[in-house]
Design a protein around this motif. Sequence first.
Motif, PDB file in Angstrom:
ATOM      1  N   THR A 176      54.204  62.370  62.576  1.00  0.00           N
ATOM      2  CA  THR A 176      53.619  61.025  62.580  1.00  0.00           C
ATOM      3  C   THR A 176      54.453  59.990  61.833  1.00  0.00           C
ATOM      4  OG1 THR A 176      52.281  61.538  60.618  1.00  0.00           O
ATOM      5  CG2 THR A 176      51.292  61.971  62.778  1.00  0.00           C
ATOM      6  N   GLN A 207      44.689  65.830  67.192  1.00  0.00           N
ATOM      7  CA  GLN A 207      44.215  64.524  66.732  1.00  0.00           C
ATOM      8  C   GLN A 207      43.594  64.610  65.338  1.00  0.00           C
ATOM      9  OE1 GLN A 207      41.834  62.493  69.663  1.00  0.00           O
ATOM     10  NE2 GLN A 207      43.469  62.472  71.187  1.00  0.00           N
ATOM     11  N   THR A 265      51.670  63.099  70.745  1.00  0.00           N
ATOM     12  CA  THR A 265      50.740  62.027  71.098  1.00  0.00           C
ATOM     13  C   THR A 265      49.411  62.225  70.397  1.00  0.00           C
ATOM     14  OG1 THR A 265      51.771  61.718  73.272  1.00  0.00           O
ATOM     15  CG2 THR A 265      49.530  60.879  72.991  1.00  0.00           C
ATOM     16  N   GLY A 266      48.896  63.460  70.420  1.00  0.00           N
ATOM     17  CA  GLY A 266      47.610  63.735  69.781  1.00  0.00           C
ATOM     18  C   GLY A 266      47.628  63.406  68.300  1.00  0.00           C
ATOM     19  N   GLN A 267      48.659  63.873  67.599  1.00  0.00           N
ATOM     20  CA  GLN A 267      48.708  63.634  66.160  1.00  0.00           C
ATOM     21  C   GLN A 267      48.932  62.164  65.835  1.00  0.00           C
ATOM     22  OE1 GLN A 267      50.704  66.235  63.512  1.00  0.00           O
ATOM     23  NE2 GLN A 267      50.130  68.113  64.591  1.00  0.00           N
ATOM     24  N   VAL A 285      48.040  59.565  67.795  1.00  0.00           N
ATOM     25  CA  VAL A 285      46.793  58.871  68.108  1.00  0.00           C
ATOM     26  C   VAL A 285      45.798  59.056  66.968  1.00  0.00           C
ATOM     27  CG1 VAL A 285      44.756  58.924  69.610  1.00  0.00           C
ATOM     28  CG2 VAL A 285      47.042  58.849  70.614  1.00  0.00           C
ATOM     29  N   GLY A 286      45.738  60.287  66.437  1.00  0.00           N
ATOM     30  CA  GLY A 286      44.868  60.531  65.290  1.00  0.00           C
ATOM     31  C   GLY A 286      45.273  59.730  64.074  1.00  0.00           C
ATOM     32  N   GLU A 344      46.631  56.860  64.267  1.00  0.00           N
ATOM     33  CA  GLU A 344      46.598  55.454  64.707  1.00  0.00           C
ATOM     34  C   GLU A 344      48.009  54.854  64.791  1.00  0.00           C
ATOM     35  OE1 GLU A 344      43.862  53.378  62.176  1.00  0.00           O
ATOM     36  OE2 GLU A 344      42.126  54.479  62.958  1.00  0.00           O
ATOM     37  N   ALA A 396      46.541  62.047  74.428  1.00  0.00           N
ATOM     38  CA  ALA A 396      45.664  60.925  74.077  1.00  0.00           C
ATOM     39  C   ALA A 396      44.220  61.168  74.493  1.00  0.00           C
ATOM     40  CB  ALA A 396      46.176  59.650  74.738  1.00  0.00           C
ATOM     41  N   SER A 404      41.934  55.213  73.061  1.00  0.00           N
ATOM     42  CA  SER A 404      41.378  56.505  72.693  1.00  0.00           C
ATOM     43  C   SER A 404      40.587  56.375  71.402  1.00  0.00           C
ATOM     44  CB  SER A 404      42.505  57.537  72.507  1.00  0.00           C
ATOM     45  OG  SER A 404      41.992  58.804  72.169  1.00  0.00           O
ATOM     46  N   LEU A 428      38.833  58.609  68.595  1.00  0.00           N
ATOM     47  CA  LEU A 428      38.642  59.939  68.022  1.00  0.00           C
ATOM     48  C   LEU A 428      37.312  60.073  67.299  1.00  0.00           C
ATOM     49  CD1 LEU A 428      39.897  62.730  67.388  1.00  0.00           C
ATOM     50  CD2 LEU A 428      40.957  61.708  65.378  1.00  0.00           C
TER      51      LEU A 428
END
Length: 478
Positions: free
Chosen positions: A20, A91, A314-316, A318-319, A321, A396, A457, A459
């Motif tokens: 991240t 996420q 992407t997941g991490q 997005v989590g 932000e 996402a 997205s 969370l």
Amino acid sequence: MGVRAQLARLFKGPEEFDLTSGNIGKPLFFLSLPIVITNLFQTAYNLADTFWLGQYSTDALAAISFAFPMVFLLISLGLGISVAGSVLVAQFTGAGAERDAEYAASQTVTFAILASVLLGGIGYFLVDDFLALMGASADVLPMATSYMEVISLGLLFMFGFAVFISLMRGYGDTITPMLVMFGSVVLNIVIDPFLIFGWGPFDPMGIQGAAIATVFSRALALVVGLAIMFRGERGVQIHLRDMAPDLSYFGRLARIGVPASIEGTGRALSMNLLLFIVAFFPDTVVAAYGIGTRVFSVIFLPAIAVARGVETMTGQNVGAEKPERAEQAADLAAKVLFGVLTAAGVLVLFVAAPVASVFTTDPAVVDIAAEFLRYVALTFGFIGVMRAYTGSFRGAGKTLTAAAISVVMLGVVRFPIAWVASGEVGETGIWISFAVSNVLGALLAYAWYKRGTWRDSDLTEDRVDVEDASLDGTVTDD
């Protein structure tokens, strides 16, 4: 010491890089390389079966060509659970919500077990009718059925290990699954010929022996994987106290997972529908189709692996932000994969026949398989582009978008072209359908991604108030 130092430089765990922050390329590389190798080991299962059964008989090779797509279909029907678990773990890890990640992983394992038992039972009782419907000939049907009956009974082990890989990847640990997979593949390759040909104390079991070898080696891998997750010293940890089925949480998994299952099932159905077309041709064409798809599974390993890496990044992010980092990762992955896979396609143009001959000694099958490879080779790079962007959609939580792209590529483009063109130019029409759909799928994924809707997205709706189970063992909705 020199070898160990080289390995340490190539394989870095999540404790050594941050997904991240900082550089994009290096963490994506360190995340994806073990996935490439893990998927290579995964494909080695199929390649070992294809190789040994090709030496056993052409009918056995044709039978495995029918069986593999059905295996893919059964696993794909439950695939959404593992994708949802991986996305949520990624996420929550990016958001620093460790207990939410553990609860998501634990619930994923529970519902994965239930789904695999259900799907395995359905597959066992319907396998004969399904393969007959797909057009398996009288010589091929009994062998394909015996293989699939064993696989259906062992689906819990095959799917369970896939879930272990997904959950660990969501956390950012791709090295541990690689090492477990290595041991499992070595075991499978070693015992395959003993069971197929009856070497040593074993009776010859033919194609059924290949299935038993696969299920047995996967079962041991799953036991090791569960032990690792329960101990929690590497990757995400699971807890027995969190594994009681929580129907409200299943709704959260389903919201992300059902579209992912649709995507995976769409791919599997496409393979089976194409087999329905292929079955109109002689068994040599069926066997060549099986060889071609196995070769593609190896060549596309980098695309699948990097897409999984993009999914986790992407997941991490997005989590955390930080959607701009996710987009940078997807764009970088698409460019690199297009270049690498296009180069691989150029190489395949020149070595198609020698590659096909590795799997069979039948010259007619070699010629047809080589033609298949040559028609598709120069579109390999487009597969990389599509995989990179659909991986970011999944990370996402936009699994419905990824599913829509897959359905359009396979159901609206590939199958209709194969159906019409095969009637005009024979099996060549099937090969053409692969090339056209690869290009159009990449263009669609790129255009859709650049619309930017994947950034929307939320969370927070997947968060739960996870109480300390050591105090009262309860989990309540926030």
